[in-house]
Write an enzyme that holds these catalytic residues in place. Structure first.
Site, short mmCIF file in Angstrom:
data_model
loop_
_atom_site.label_atom_id
_atom_site.label_comp_id
_atom_site.label_asym_id
_atom_site.label_seq_id
_atom_site.Cartn_x
_atom_site.Cartn_y
_atom_site.Cartn_z
N GLU A 159 0.82 -1.20 0.00
CA GLU A 159 0.00 0.00 0.00
C GLU A 159 0.86 1.26 0.00
O GLU A 159 0.53 2.24 -0.66
CB GLU A 159 -0.96 0.00 1.19
CG GLU A 159 -2.10 -0.99 1.06
CD GLU A 159 -2.97 -0.75 -0.15
OE1 GLU A 159 -3.08 0.42 -0.59
OE2 GLU A 159 -3.54 -1.71 -0.68
N TYR A 178 -6.72 6.36 4.33
CA TYR A 178 -6.79 5.35 3.27
C TYR A 178 -5.97 4.11 3.63
O TYR A 178 -6.46 2.98 3.53
CB TYR A 178 -6.29 5.91 1.93
CG TYR A 178 -6.03 4.78 0.96
CD1 TYR A 178 -7.08 4.15 0.31
CD2 TYR A 178 -4.74 4.27 0.79
CE1 TYR A 178 -6.86 3.05 -0.51
CE2 TYR A 178 -4.51 3.18 -0.03
CZ TYR A 178 -5.57 2.58 -0.68
OH TYR A 178 -5.34 1.48 -1.47
N ASP A 225 -9.48 4.61 -2.95
CA ASP A 225 -8.35 5.09 -3.72
C ASP A 225 -8.87 5.72 -5.01
O ASP A 225 -10.08 5.81 -5.24
CB ASP A 225 -7.34 3.98 -3.98
CG ASP A 225 -7.71 3.09 -5.16
OD1 ASP A 225 -8.92 2.97 -5.48
OD2 ASP A 225 -6.80 2.49 -5.76
N CYS A 242 -12.47 0.07 -15.72
CA CYS A 242 -13.00 1.43 -15.67
C CYS A 242 -11.84 2.42 -15.48
O CYS A 242 -11.78 3.16 -14.51
CB CYS A 242 -14.02 1.55 -14.54
SG CYS A 242 -15.04 3.04 -14.62
N CYS A 302 -17.24 -4.69 -18.82
CA CYS A 302 -17.56 -4.29 -17.45
C CYS A 302 -18.77 -5.06 -16.94
O CYS A 302 -19.81 -5.11 -17.60
CB CYS A 302 -17.85 -2.79 -17.39
SG CYS A 302 -18.27 -2.21 -15.73
N CYS A 362 -24.54 1.23 -15.05
CA CYS A 362 -23.65 2.39 -14.90
C CYS A 362 -24.37 3.68 -15.29
O CYS A 362 -24.78 3.87 -16.45
CB CYS A 362 -22.41 2.20 -15.76
SG CYS A 362 -21.28 3.62 -15.73
#
Length: 310
Positions: free
Chosen positions: A55, A138, A156, A211, A221, A227
């Protein structure tokens, strides 16, 4: 932590949001089960430390650049105590050319704190993670979710873009994370912890692979039919200009060149060796001063410099 009890008669807006979340969870998680990349920090043997290292490294840095450095890092420092026992300058040296090297110092500081406060084990509590140096909201949520399977909103850039398009109906999220985005992310979380943790990883992977910012692949997708952005005809972005990532000629480039000299040297480096890496003396001096101020470079008597030992 006990999940809050749902009101018996939710408002129409809340009911719509619940329905949206329920519609998104299964297809995205099923897609992830079939398409997730086999990344070393996702394997069980990585543990919480491997997740934390990844991370830190993945912030503003693509997976392809992180992978070799991550493997070398974990081989050298398989536990936080191993890194904590080294000088912080060794973390900067091992960081290589990943960029934003202050992350290396922050990760070293977190390793020291984990060793001193938690017996060398990455804590599982969100508040304990957040209390570590260099850990923000985060990263604490990501480690708690990905390493310990907890229920947290992990926001994120990739996740924010998926939510902006699929739910809000706009091409890009705001430049900085907003309270409205955090509220939406919490509302979209599945109720049970294992599913919520899986959802966090799956929505992030969807943003990374399908995406994407520039070349979304809607035909592949799993939630294209739901969407909001696609259903609205993919309207163009009409918010503030997207921030570019310039590098050539910037202080960041000069800092990188100066650090490269110091990483290669195992003894203090004279000023003259640093002067050779950049032609413009004012910018070069400013970049070096910045590295010293950030704790990435240690000045010594006699015009010598080295990576930090303390």
């Amino acid at each position: 932590m006990t999940a809050p009890t749902k009101p018996p008669h939710p408002s129409p807006a809340r009911a719509d949001l619940d329905a949206t979340g329920a519609d998104l969870h299964s297809p995205v998680i099923d897609w992830f089960d079939e398409n997730a990349r086999d990344l070393p920090w996702r394997r069980p043997e990585a543990g919480a430390w491997g997740v934390m290292v990844s991370e830190f490294m993945l912030q503003q840095t693509p997976v392809s650049r992180v992978l070799p450095v991550y493997e070398q890092w974990i081989a050298r420092w398989p536990r936080p105590a191993d890194l904590a026992a080294e000088a912080p300058g060794e973390a900067v040296r091992a960081w290589g050319r990943l960029g934003y090297p202050r992350r290396a110092l922050r990760l070293h500081g977190a390793a020291v704190a984990i060793t001193e406060r938690h017996g060398g084990d990455v804590p599982s509590g969100h508040a304990q993670l957040l209390a570590l140096p260099g850990i923000g909201e985060y990263t604490a949520a990501a480690v708690a979710s990905f390493a310990y399977g907890q229920r947290h909103a992990v926001l994120d850039t990739n996740v924010r873009r998926v939510f902006a398009r699929a739910v809000t109906g706009v091409r890009y999220p705001p430049n900085a994370t907003t309270a409205a985005e955090r509220k939406l992310a919490r509302a979209l979380l599945p109720e049970d912890e294992p599913t919520a943790a899986r959802w966090a990883a799956a929505s992030m992977e969807l943003g990374a692979l399908i995406c994407t910012a520039k070349n979304e692949t809607c035909v592949r997708c799993p939630i294209a039919a739901q969407c909001a952005w696609r259903l609205a005809g993919k309207p163009e972005h009409d918010g503030p200009p997207r921030r570019g990532q310039t590098y050539a000629g910037t202080d960041r480039q000069v800092r990188g060149k100066l650090l490269a000299v110091l990483r290669e040297a195992h003894t203090p480096v004279p000023q003259a060796a640093l002067d050779r890496v950049w032609h413009e003396p004012v910018q070069r001096a400013r970049a070096l001063d910045g590295l010293v101020a950030d704790g990435l470079v240690e000045p010594l008597p006699g015009g010598l410099y080295r990576l930090p030992l303390t």
